[in-house]
Enzyme design. Structure first.
Site, mmCIF file in Angstrom:
data_model
loop_
_atom_site.group_PDB
_atom_site.id
_atom_site.type_symbol
_atom_site.label_atom_id
_atom_site.label_comp_id
_atom_site.label_asym_id
_atom_site.label_seq_id
_atom_site.Cartn_x
_atom_site.Cartn_y
_atom_site.Cartn_z
ATOM 1 C CE LYS A 95 40.341 58.603 47.290
ATOM 2 N NZ LYS A 95 40.625 59.594 46.445
ATOM 3 C CG ASN A 111 40.308 44.626 45.497
ATOM 4 O OD1 ASN A 111 39.314 45.485 46.228
ATOM 5 N ND2 ASN A 111 40.260 44.885 44.159
ATOM 6 C CG HIS A 113 37.993 44.165 39.976
ATOM 7 N ND1 HIS A 113 37.945 45.669 39.641
ATOM 8 C CD2 HIS A 113 37.675 43.844 38.516
ATOM 9 C CE1 HIS A 113 37.906 46.116 38.621
ATOM 10 N NE2 HIS A 113 37.896 45.213 37.676
#
Ligand code: GRF
Length: 218
Positions: A95, A111, A113
């Site tokens: 999200k 984050n 990725h």
């Protein structure tokens, strides 16, 4: 850095990145860090099961549980406050983090990725979609990226990247496996550098002090 950094991990899936972070702390690779809570939008996630197994406070919190988004955001902020979290790690969180949370934790959200940002990022670029897009692009390499989170998907300043080669007959599944393997090293390394204050934020530029040498990222 004398006090422990209290890490809140957000994860939606199996939680292998959560696990690699947990064991990096347990093995002393990451000092001064502690996972204080795990938050997932997916009640069946491997991430929540792992957190429960390790007696880490685990929370299933999803927008679907609330009539108003503001109530959902308040719930998340209350959990973070309750655990005095001062670093958020998105380890496969599907999200977009609400801007209120991003702003409250400005430059304190990482984050991971599964591609080499700024390429192959953004809404919809997750799971097999990313690896399929990379293979179809004809690129000879892919990899993983750890970056600071801002209000746009997969957009914040890059902290670390690591590449993998794409073979002739590579499939999205085989590439996903290769990339996940390096993610498990990259995320703990980025968290370690961050906790040791070796990620120097200078406006929208980052200077990463890796083993004495400075590496400048965008
Ligand atoms: C990883 O590939 C990560 O890069 C992406 O979601 C996946 C999560 O995998 N954001 P896991 O749940 O950590 O195993």
């Amino acid at each position: 850095m004398n006090s422990k950094i209290k890490i809140a991990v957000f994860a939606s899936g199996q939680g292998s990145n959560l696990q690699s972070l947990y064991y990096a702390i347990e093995q002393g690779i990451i000092k001064n860090g502690q996972i204080v809570c795990v938050i997932s939008n997916n009640s069946d996630s491997g991430a929540l099961s792992f957190a429960n197994e390790k007696n880490i406070p685990a929370y299933h919190v999803s927008q679907k549980q609330f009539n108003e988004n503001s109530e959902f955001v308040k719930k998340i902020l209350n959990i973070l406050k309750q655990h005095k979290s001062n670093l958020i790690v998105l380890a496969g969180y599907m999200k977009l983090l609400d801007a209120v949370i991003v702003n409250k934790f400005k430059n304190r959200i990482l984050n991971i990725h599964p591609a080499l940002l700024p390429d192959f990022g953004g809404k919809g670029m997750y799971g097999a979609n990313v690896h399929k897009a990379v293979i179809e692009s004809g690129s000879k390499i892919s990899g993983a990226t750890v970056h600071l989170v801002d209000e746009i998907y997969d957009h914040g300043s890059i902290i670390l990247q690591k590449t993998v080669n794409i073979d002739e007959n590579e499939t999205p599944e085989s590439l996903a496996e290769k990339v996940l393997e390096i993610e498990h090293k990259l995320l703990p390394e980025a968290v370690r550098l961050f906790i040791e204050e070796k990620v120097i934020i200078n406006g929208d530029k980052l200077i990463i002090k890796k083993n004495g040498k400075d590496a400048q990222f965008s």
